[in-house]
Design an enzyme around this catalytic site. Structure first.
Site, PDB file in Angstrom:
ATOM      1  N   LYS A  37      20.093  -6.594  -1.553  1.00 32.67           N
ATOM      2  CA  LYS A  37      19.285  -7.806  -1.360  1.00 32.67           C
ATOM      3  C   LYS A  37      18.133  -7.631  -2.255  1.00 32.67           C
ATOM      4  CE  LYS A  37      17.539  -5.788   2.879  1.00 32.67           C
ATOM      5  NZ  LYS A  37      18.009  -5.480   4.362  1.00 32.67           N
ATOM      6  N   TYR A  75     -15.436  -7.377 -10.324  1.00 30.00           N
ATOM      7  CA  TYR A  75     -15.895  -8.305  -9.400  1.00 30.00           C
ATOM      8  C   TYR A  75     -16.721  -7.847  -8.434  1.00 30.00           C
ATOM      9  CZ  TYR A  75     -12.378 -11.468 -11.835  1.00 30.00           C
ATOM     10  OH  TYR A  75     -11.889 -12.277 -12.705  1.00 30.00           O
TER      11      TYR A  75
HETATM   12  C1  LIG Z   1      18.312  -4.374   4.713  1.00 31.14           C
HETATM   13  C2  LIG Z   1      19.716  -3.836   5.556  1.00 31.14           C
HETATM   14  C3  LIG Z   1      20.577  -2.916   5.519  1.00 31.14           C
HETATM   15  C4  LIG Z   1      19.996  -1.673   4.627  1.00 31.14           C
HETATM   16  O1  LIG Z   1      19.116  -0.837   5.287  1.00 31.14           O
HETATM   17  P1  LIG Z   1      18.174   0.376   4.643  1.00 31.14           P
HETATM   18  O2  LIG Z   1      17.229   0.812   5.431  1.00 31.14           O
HETATM   19  O3  LIG Z   1      17.778  -0.189   3.200  1.00 31.14           O
HETATM   20  O4  LIG Z   1      19.241   1.290   4.403  1.00 31.14           O
HETATM   21  C5  LIG Z   1      21.579  -2.524   6.298  1.00 31.14           C
HETATM   22  N1  LIG Z   1      21.869  -3.631   6.981  1.00 31.14           N
HETATM   23  C6  LIG Z   1      21.199  -4.959   7.302  1.00 31.14           C
HETATM   24  C7  LIG Z   1      21.778  -5.835   8.136  1.00 31.14           C
HETATM   25  C8  LIG Z   1      20.261  -4.859   6.288  1.00 31.14           C
HETATM   26  O5  LIG Z   1      19.246  -6.180   6.655  1.00 31.14           O
END
Ligand SMILES: *Cc1c(COP(=O)(O)O)cnc(C)c1O
Length: 378
Positions: free
Chosen positions: A39, A266
């Protein structure tokens, strides 16, 4: 004429990613499948590139959150199974069917809408059942399985190909809530079976669960951060040989020479107390670098140098008075290794007052990605 590369970039070492996958695969008991969660552009690495490396080095399946992410992968020709995490809305369902995406479903409303759609198309559509075992975000509530399991089983045009839950806490020392969630999950799987839904793929483990809770491996583990060579926390088990895939680099574009008393940036929040040299690096908070002031360091000529003044949208300044040899064109490392020194994701997370995940995904699209290796990218 080709557009010259911007002198600030995210570097992604695809050979390193491949090696991390090999080492994770070797650590994972054979029958357990490996699903790569990519993702948000594989946490900022670039999803199509990361997907290809993963599928070539031990990942069996992929998962993303949004329909757009899944369709983008399909458009690059990736045929592997893709699970959609998160909740769907009805208008997204026809595309799931058309592009062979497996939605994770957590409500009877979406399940029956998808069932009607599949029925009209003369199909039996694969879905995975998302169970809320205690995270209280998405999914069918585990406590009410006696209500929803029979209703789900009665939908003729759906085929349940998996059942999954998600840990609220798996990478801390205290695993007691994670074990409670697993117990709720087991009970849910048993109730589904009793209702006539066999769970061919049961999964609950993210990177933390994979590392520290072998009893959570079940049929498949879902890994996102670990293949990137970044651990979900400082306390979980280590796998020898994993190393970070992502670095962030920039070339020095200017050097200012300051008399004592001059200020930088700044708000004039940093003042030279000696004759000083200041190097300018052409990236800032507009690229995702934490918006800090007189805090944080970068690597130049294998040494740590401090950020001075406030990080601006497009540039940041570092004090190189101790490094008279620094010249415009020198390569600075803002994340990653240079010589024996390293700026870790955790160090930037502390600067950002956030978590490592947020640092990885936080580099903005205008900061170009440069890929190293990845001979398998054909
Ligand atoms: C993001 C996610 C993962 C992966 O998690 P990590 O800690 O990055 O391994 C697994 N399952 C779901 C439902 C997620 O949203």
């Amino acid at each position: 004429m080709s557009v010259p590369l911007r002198p600030a970039w995210v570097e992604i070492d695809l050979d390193r990613l491949a090696e991390n996958f090999r080492r994770i695969r070797a650590d994972l008991p054979r029958p357990v499948r490996l699903l790569y969660v990519l993702k948000d552009e594989a946490y900022g690495q670039g999803a199509p590139e990361a997907a290809r490396v993963a599928l070539g080095h031990g990942a069996d399946e992929l998962a993303v959150y949004t329909l757009d992410e899944a369709l983008a992968l399909r458009r690059t020709g990736i045929q592997a199974p893709i699970l959609l995490l998160g909740e769907r809305v009805p208008p997204e369902l026809p595309a799931c069917l058309e592009h062979n995406l497996v939605p994770g479903i957590g409500s009877l409303e979406i399940a029956s809408t998808f069932d009607r759609l599949a029925g009209r198309a003369g199909r039996r559509a694969p879905i995975q059942v998302k169970v809320n075992t205690g995270m209280n975000r998405f999914g069918f509530p585990w406590r009410e399985v006696a209500h929803w399991a029979p209703a789900l089983a009665s939908l003729p045009s759906l085929q349940v190909t998996g059942v999954f839950g998600h840990f609220a806490q798996s990478d801390e020392t205290d695993k007691s809530f994670a074990r409670e969630q697993l117990a709720h999950f087991d009970a849910t799987v048993a109730a589904l079976l009793a209702a006539g839904i066999p769970a061919c793929r049961r999964h609950h483990a993210n990177s933390g669960g994979f590392l520290d809770l072998p009893e959570s491996h079940l049929d498949l583990v879902r890994l996102g951060i670990l293949p990137l060579g970044v651990y979900p926390s400082s306390v979980c088990r280590r796998i020898p040989g994993l190393a970070p895939v992502m670095s962030v680099k920039a070339l020095v574009t200017a050097v200012q020479t300051l008399p004592p008393g001059d200020t930088v940036g700044y708000g004039m929040r940093w003042r030279a107390d000696r004759p000083s040299r200041i190097a300018v690096l052409p990236l800032g908070y507009g690229d995702g670098f934490p918006r800090v002031r007189n805090e944080g360091q970068v690597l130049l000529r294998g040494r740590r140098v401090p950020i001075v003044g406030g990080v601006t949208m497009d540039a940041l300044m570092v004090d190189i008075t101790e490094l008279p040899e620094v010249r415009p064109g020198d390569e600075a490392v803002l994340l990653g290794r240079q010589g024996d020194m390293e700026i870790t994701v955790q160090e930037l997370a502390t600067l950002k007052r956030s978590v490592t995940y947020d640092v990885l995904v936080g580099w903005r699209a205008r900061l170009p990605r440069r890929y190293l290796g990845g001979i398998d990218r054909t």
